[in-house]
Scaffold this motif. Structure first.
Motif, mmCIF file in Angstrom:
data_model
loop_
_atom_site.group_PDB
_atom_site.id
_atom_site.type_symbol
_atom_site.label_atom_id
_atom_site.label_comp_id
_atom_site.label_asym_id
_atom_site.label_seq_id
_atom_site.Cartn_x
_atom_site.Cartn_y
_atom_site.Cartn_z
ATOM 1 N N UNK A 193 5.675 127.119 9.751
ATOM 2 C CA UNK A 193 5.447 126.976 11.206
ATOM 3 C C UNK A 193 4.007 126.574 11.513
ATOM 4 N N UNK A 194 3.215 126.358 10.432
ATOM 5 C CA UNK A 194 1.787 125.996 10.599
ATOM 6 C C UNK A 194 1.094 126.920 11.589
ATOM 7 N N UNK A 195 1.261 128.209 11.377
ATOM 8 C CA UNK A 195 0.656 129.187 12.295
ATOM 9 C C UNK A 195 0.153 130.374 11.488
ATOM 10 N N UNK A 199 6.011 122.613 2.158
ATOM 11 C CA UNK A 199 7.067 123.633 2.069
ATOM 12 C C UNK A 199 8.002 123.347 3.242
ATOM 13 N N UNK A 200 9.239 122.899 2.958
ATOM 14 C CA UNK A 200 9.991 122.176 3.997
ATOM 15 C C UNK A 200 11.361 122.778 4.328
ATOM 16 N N UNK A 201 11.612 122.915 5.616
ATOM 17 C CA UNK A 201 12.974 123.066 6.153
ATOM 18 C C UNK A 201 13.153 121.834 7.030
ATOM 19 N N UNK A 202 14.013 120.887 6.654
ATOM 20 C CA UNK A 202 14.011 119.565 7.309
ATOM 21 C C UNK A 202 14.191 119.606 8.825
ATOM 22 N N UNK A 203 14.950 120.592 9.329
ATOM 23 C CA UNK A 203 15.110 120.687 10.792
ATOM 24 C C UNK A 203 13.865 121.266 11.458
#
Ligand code: 2RA
Length: 342
Positions: A227-229, A105-109
């Protein structure tokens, strides 16, 4: 090199923005296929001065396609695996696969490193999530976040072209003194509809058993995944407002350790895709008037939350159709091309 590219959902607001952006950004497409439902097939659209006829999407539509941009909607569930099987990389703006552990699940920045784990499908996050995490990530880089409270003021474009048309119709009706018959918002298939012009609707998508809406749960769950949190505490209230195409969000963040307004401003300004517009002395702050039709997310009203030991409040605005959907998805494709991942 150039890539055989398909756009599924080409005639909707997000699909049309994909076309605008591949022209604007000179996206390296070789052959371009514009796909939509049977209802929209036959529509003629101009791309880079050439006329394309929108085709009905079928299981045979994705032969030789290398990059498939999906504008969203429930048809992704069927066609994403079909397109992957045909050899395409699918960047999907629908919510179908966002929380699938096999799907980045991506936001490139924000989390480009996660793209490499894809198995053919990359999910584009919910618009309100993208806009928020663009501001959260630079802050999280300098001070560990522990809790996020967000209230959103979401544009009608999130409800699609029909919702944008409904707001414009209602504004005209108010000006002309003619009756208003709401029929789209908060959701076309919902049993009740409410006027959005000069109103606020505290419901986006359906209610869950925990009394949150699906939209609110998307912001909570998707933010933690991006945010892998999974320990980050997030709560959200999402509201539809009579604005055409930019979402605005009031965000409160609590940190484990100190962060100053100056440090926050510096980190935000340095982050790609974020602009700080924050000068109370000059009455300068982000507004949909500034962000609509633009790529950047704007952050302002940055100030300490003095009700906790280490906290910040800020206001963030971003164009829902661009960075909130089509631009983010296209930037994922651009990133993959730049890093030889296709
Ligand atoms: C909305 N985020 O604003 C949802 C879907 N685009 O309606």
């Amino acid at each position: 090199r150039t890539y055989n590219t398909a756009i599924l959902g080409a005639t909707g607001a997000v699909g049309q923005e994909f076309i605008n952006l591949i022209e604007e950004r000179n996206f390296p497409f070789k052959n371009l296929k514009l796909l939509a439902s049977k209802r929209s097939a036959g529509t003629k659209l101009m791309v880079k001065g050439k006329e394309y006829v929108v085709e009905e999407a079928t299981d045979d539509s994705f032969k030789d396609v290398e990059i498939a941009l999906f504008a969203g909607g429930s048809i992704s569930k069927h066609f994403a695996p079909v397109a992957v099987k045909a050899g395409a990389v699918v960047i999907d703006n629908s919510s179908t696969f966002r929380m699938d552990p096999e799907v980045p699940l991506i936001v490139p920045e924000v989390n480009p490193e996660a793209i490499k784990d894809h198995k053919g499908i990359i999910a584009n996050p919910n618009c309100s999530t993208i806009i928020m995490v663009m501001a959260l990530k630079p802050l999280d880089n300098i001070a560990k976040m522990k809790r996020v409270v967000v209230s959103t003021y979401q544009a009608v474009s999130g409800g699609g072209k029909e919702a944008m048309e409904e707001l414009e119709e209602q504004l005209r009706a108010i000006a002309e003194g003619t009756p208003i018959e709401p029929h789209i918002l908060p959701g076309a298939s919902m049993p009740k509809h409410y006027q959005i012009a000069s109103n606020l609707i505290p419901q986006i998508d359906v209610f869950q058993d925990n009394l949150y809406t699906k939209e609110e749960m998307k912001m909570i769950n998707e933010t933690r995944k991006i945010l892998s949190d999974d320990k980050l505490r997030v709560t959200a209230t999402t509201v539809r407002v009579p604005v055409l195409r930019s979402h605005a969000e009031s965000v409160n963040v609590e940190f484990d350790d100190a962060i100053s307004v100056e440090e926050a401003k510096k980190a935000l300004q340095a982050f790609p895709g974020v602009v700080v517009r924050d000068n109370p002395d000059e009455m300068e702050y982000p507004m949909p008037l500034f962000t609509s039709g633009k790529d950047d997310v704007e952050v302002g009203r940055i100030r300490l939350d003095e009700s906790v030991e280490y906290g910040l409040n800020f206001w963030v605005c971003g164009d829902q159709i661009r960075k909130g959907a089509a631009l983010n998805a296209l930037q994922i494709a651009e990133y993959m091309i730049e890093h030889d991942m296709i």
